[in-house]
Design an enzyme around this catalytic site. Structure first.
Site, PDB file in Angstrom:
ATOM      1  N   PHE A  17       0.819  -1.204   0.000  1.00 55.36           N
ATOM      2  CA  PHE A  17       0.000   0.000   0.000  1.00 55.36           C
ATOM      3  C   PHE A  17       0.853   1.255   0.000  1.00 55.36           C
ATOM      4  O   PHE A  17       2.029   1.208   0.348  1.00 55.36           O
ATOM      5  CB  PHE A  17      -0.935  -0.019   1.228  1.00 55.36           C
ATOM      6  CG  PHE A  17      -1.915  -1.145   1.158  1.00 55.36           C
ATOM      7  CD1 PHE A  17      -3.182  -0.942   0.622  1.00 55.36           C
ATOM      8  CD2 PHE A  17      -1.569  -2.419   1.583  1.00 55.36           C
ATOM      9  CE1 PHE A  17      -4.076  -1.992   0.523  1.00 55.36           C
ATOM     10  CE2 PHE A  17      -2.464  -3.476   1.484  1.00 55.36           C
ATOM     11  CZ  PHE A  17      -3.720  -3.261   0.951  1.00 55.36           C
ATOM     12  N   CYS A  18       0.223   2.360  -0.345  1.00 53.90           N
ATOM     13  CA  CYS A  18       0.865   3.667  -0.363  1.00 53.90           C
ATOM     14  C   CYS A  18       1.564   3.907   0.973  1.00 53.90           C
ATOM     15  O   CYS A  18       0.951   3.661   2.008  1.00 53.90           O
ATOM     16  CB  CYS A  18      -0.184   4.745  -0.590  1.00 53.90           C
ATOM     17  SG  CYS A  18       0.393   6.416  -0.274  1.00 53.90           S
TER      18      CYS A  18
END
Lengths: 80, 136
Positions: A17-18
């Site tokens: 994820f970011c």
């Protein structure tokens, strides 16, 4: 019609994820040579925009952002 | 000279620590040099031993179990791992606050290796005078 390219390096960041995928891309970019083509696989939707913006802002060439089955492929050419 | 960002990490709740790591990641992606000053409750979370269990800030309490379960399920790295990843990408320095470290009787050796040095507020403010500075 998709531009033709052959990736020199593939960064498979699917499932992270970011800001994970972008960090992986920058790491690969730093160790790449000029004119290398780096392809980033990501399932994180934010990365689609974020990575494309980073590629343009850093003065490199964005070859394209492609929808694949269940992930995105963001392709850049190291020009700087 | 590179643009600079400074973060004062005061809170020690997992949500805010993660926010600090994510913002620092964005900063190095934008070629900024980052200085992080970790103090008070933030500092208690970088100790090698006696570290309190992960918590959430007040407004996150209702979602606490759900959030920690989601983080585990989706394999989201903890804030230190995230910050270490960002450190590999760009120039990030992590400083422990000398005052709070003294109060807890802690030295650099008692802290996670992510800490580069222990400095006082004067030094941190002086290195941050041309920085974008955030208090977290």
């Amino acid at each position: 019609m998709e531009k033709q390219f052959t990736a020199t390096k593939v960064v498979d960041a699917r499932g992270t994820f970011c800001p994970g995928p972008l960090m992986e891309l920058i790491k690969a970019y730093k160790s790449a040579k000029t004119n290398d083509i780096i392809s980033l696989y990501s399932t994180d939707t934010g990365t689609k925009r974020d990575a494309a913006a980073w590629i343009s802002k850093s003065g490199n060439e964005l070859i394209g952002v492609f929808d694949r089955e269940g992930y995105y492929e963001i392709v850049m050419k190291k020009t700087k | 000279m590179a643009d600079k960002m400074s973060l004062v990490v005061f809170s020690g709740t997992e949500d805010k620590l993660m926010a600090a790591s994510i913002i620092a990641s964005g900063a190095v992606a934008n070629d900024m040099d980052v200085s992080i000053f970790v103090t008070f409750w933030g500092l208690t979370k970088i100790l090698k031993t006696g570290k309190p269990a992960p918590e959430l800030s007040f407004e996150g309490q209702k979602m606490k179990d759900q959030l920690f379960a989601l983080m585990k399920q989706k394999n989201i790295p903890d804030w230190i791992t995230m910050l270490n990843n960002a450190k590999e990408v760009g120039n990030i320095k992590v400083y422990g606050c000398a005052m709070f470290a003294d109060m807890l009787n802690m030295k650099k050796e008692d802290m996670d290796p992510i800490v580069d040095d222990i400095i006082g507020v004067n030094e941190f403010v002086s290195m941050s005078k041309d920085s974008m500075t955030l208090f977290i």
